[in-house]
Design a protein around this motif. Structure first.
Motif, PDB file in Angstrom:
ATOM      1  N   TYR A   1       6.052 -30.523   3.653  1.00  0.00           N
ATOM      2  CA  TYR A   1       4.682 -30.388   4.167  1.00  0.00           C
ATOM      3  C   TYR A   1       4.898 -28.688   4.438  1.00  0.00           C
ATOM      4  CZ  TYR A   1       7.843 -31.238   8.226  1.00  0.00           C
ATOM      5  OH  TYR A   1       8.972 -31.287   9.112  1.00  0.00           O
ATOM      6  N   SER A   2       3.821 -28.352   5.038  1.00  0.00           N
ATOM      7  CA  SER A   2       3.733 -26.839   5.524  1.00  0.00           C
ATOM      8  C   SER A   2       3.476 -27.049   7.128  1.00  0.00           C
ATOM      9  CB  SER A   2       2.611 -26.281   4.815  1.00  0.00           C
ATOM     10  OG  SER A   2       2.626 -26.302   3.390  1.00  0.00           O
ATOM     11  N   VAL A   3       4.003 -25.750   7.820  1.00  0.00           N
ATOM     12  CA  VAL A   3       3.882 -25.820   9.275  1.00  0.00           C
ATOM     13  C   VAL A   3       3.216 -24.513   9.327  1.00  0.00           C
ATOM     14  CG1 VAL A   3       5.055 -25.878  11.287  1.00  0.00           C
ATOM     15  CG2 VAL A   3       6.085 -27.008   9.397  1.00  0.00           C
ATOM     16  N   ARG A   4       2.008 -24.759  10.314  1.00  0.00           N
ATOM     17  CA  ARG A   4       1.323 -23.683  10.884  1.00  0.00           C
ATOM     18  C   ARG A   4       1.600 -23.425  12.244  1.00  0.00           C
ATOM     19  NH1 ARG A   4      -4.876 -23.380   8.692  1.00  0.00           N
ATOM     20  NH2 ARG A   4      -4.965 -21.181   8.245  1.00  0.00           N
ATOM     21  N   ARG A   5       1.946 -22.088  12.434  1.00  0.00           N
ATOM     22  CA  ARG A   5       2.451 -21.635  13.878  1.00  0.00           C
ATOM     23  C   ARG A   5       1.282 -20.569  14.558  1.00  0.00           C
ATOM     24  NH1 ARG A   5       7.071 -22.161  11.087  1.00  0.00           N
ATOM     25  NH2 ARG A   5       8.696 -23.567  11.983  1.00  0.00           N
ATOM     26  N   ARG A   6       1.324 -20.973  15.965  1.00  0.00           N
ATOM     27  CA  ARG A   6       0.360 -19.933  16.585  1.00  0.00           C
ATOM     28  C   ARG A   6       1.080 -18.508  16.768  1.00  0.00           C
ATOM     29  NH1 ARG A   6      -1.923 -23.373  20.992  1.00  0.00           N
ATOM     30  NH2 ARG A   6      -1.133 -25.525  20.555  1.00  0.00           N
ATOM     31  N   SER A   7       2.193 -18.209  16.641  1.00  0.00           N
ATOM     32  CA  SER A   7       2.663 -16.827  16.628  1.00  0.00           C
ATOM     33  C   SER A   7       2.470 -16.020  15.187  1.00  0.00           C
ATOM     34  CB  SER A   7       4.349 -16.983  16.772  1.00  0.00           C
ATOM     35  OG  SER A   7       4.862 -17.589  15.875  1.00  0.00           O
ATOM     36  N   PHE A   8       2.082 -16.627  14.202  1.00  0.00           N
ATOM     37  CA  PHE A   8       1.687 -15.908  12.763  1.00  0.00           C
ATOM     38  C   PHE A   8       0.883 -16.864  12.039  1.00  0.00           C
ATOM     39  CE2 PHE A   8       5.979 -17.290  12.439  1.00  0.00           C
ATOM     40  CZ  PHE A   8       5.940 -18.033  11.079  1.00  0.00           C
ATOM     41  N   ALA A   9      -0.096 -16.385  11.284  1.00  0.00           N
ATOM     42  CA  ALA A   9      -1.003 -17.201  10.690  1.00  0.00           C
ATOM     43  C   ALA A   9      -0.342 -17.850   9.339  1.00  0.00           C
ATOM     44  CB  ALA A   9      -2.160 -16.320  10.493  1.00  0.00           C
ATOM     45  N   ALA A  10       0.506 -17.098   8.971  1.00  0.00           N
ATOM     46  CA  ALA A  10       1.200 -17.509   7.498  1.00  0.00           C
ATOM     47  C   ALA A  10       1.777 -18.924   7.833  1.00  0.00           C
ATOM     48  CB  ALA A  10       1.935 -16.618   6.803  1.00  0.00           C
TER      49      ALA A  10
END
Length: 308
Positions: free
Chosen positions: A230-239
């Motif tokens: 899966y992919s993980v999306r974080r608040r600290s950077f959009a990528a």
């Protein structure tokens, strides 16, 4: 795990109006002993996505054999849930020449930026052509999952369609941009068409920095159990970055993100982001197809597992 990145497999040359850029969310399916068909979403000049495919050599997945000349599906009718683009996420063999293609449809909002709901298209000729099962989603919004019911991935297991997907109802503000919050969920269906109104949560965002997961992919391990990419999306950077988990039953997962060891490469097409990894087991060899920066603007790539 140790991977060898094999490089970009295919990027649109820009000679087709409906596929002028991107090759997003690669979704591999072995259609013969010699051929892997990688279903992808191409974008037109307005950034609207339509599904197509790229056939590659099963013995050398970097060698392109054929590219679809026409979109497998066009945009939905005005006012429908997929009027602003379709994102192919999973292609499920249902016996004979029949395939179920599950996709996320984009519907733009006013007080929220967009909705992502899951549609179904069906092929009766082995993936050469598809038609919509319905003009409405098979994963429709519900009280528990109001805005996001997308990123579907399906497996057929003893006559039951098992579906992992992402869902959520909340939004947060990230540097002035509204972004959805969603976790990874699970439902089952007897026919692959009718699903419950909400799913069982499989993975929650664990850290304060996380706010969502990208399209999950589940395959069986040769020695038993299941792998989840899966992919993980974080608040600290959009990528996006990639995540990985394992399970004995496909329901109770142990996150092993650090074990995956497949990350960005400085100075390359995936220098800032790596996402949408989709595995396929060919004999003794495990491959993953994936995207890099800008959601697949530079095409899709392949990596080969060298050792566990």
């Amino acid at each position: 795990m140790h991977w060898r990145k094999l490089g970009i497999v295919y990027a649109p040359p820009g000679d087709r109006d409906w596929a002028s850029s991107h090759a997003m969310v690669p979704t591999p399916l072995q259609i013969s002993p010699e051929v892997i068909r990688v279903f992808v979403t191409f974008c037109d000049a307005n950034g609207l996505g339509r599904p197509g495919f790229v056939d590659v050599d099963a013995n050398d997945p970097t060698r392109v054999l054929r590219v679809s000349e026409r979109p497998l599906l066009d945009l939905g009718a005005p006012g429908s849930f997929d009027e602003n683009g379709l994102l192919t996420c999973s292609v499920l063999p249902m016996g004979g020449q029949r395939l179920f293609l599950y996709y996320a449809g984009f519907e733009l909002g006013t007080k929220i930026r967009y909705r992502l709901l899951t549609g179904l298209a069906i092929s009766d000729d082995g993936g050469e052509t598809f038609h919509r099962h319905s003009s409405v989603p098979v994963l429709e919004r519900s009280d528990q999952e109001r805005h996001i019911r997308g990123g579907p991935w399906a497996l057929l297991d003893q006559g039951v369609v098992r579906l992992w997907y992402v869902a959520g109802s909340d939004w947060i503000d990230l540097n002035g941009k509204s972004m959805p919050v969603y976790d990874l969920r699970y439902v089952e269906s007897k026919d692959g068409v009718h699903f419950p109104s909400h799913g069982q949560i499989q993975l929650r965002v664990e850290e304060a920095d996380e706010h969502g997961f990208g399209r999950p992919c589940v395959i069986r391990k040769p020695d038993g159990g299941f792998r989840l990419f899966y992919s993980v999306r974080r608040r600290s950077f959009a990528a996006y970055r990639l995540g990985y988990a394992e399970s004995a039953d496909g329901i109770h997962w142990r996150r092993m993100d650090a074990h995956l060891n497949l990350d960005v490469s400085p100075g390359e097409f995936d220098s800032d982001a790596i996402m949408y990894a989709a595995p396929i087991q060919i004999g003794e060899q495990l491959y993953v197809f994936y995207n890099g920066n800008h959601f697949g603007r530079d095409g899709f790539a392949c990596a080969r597992l060298e050792r566990e």
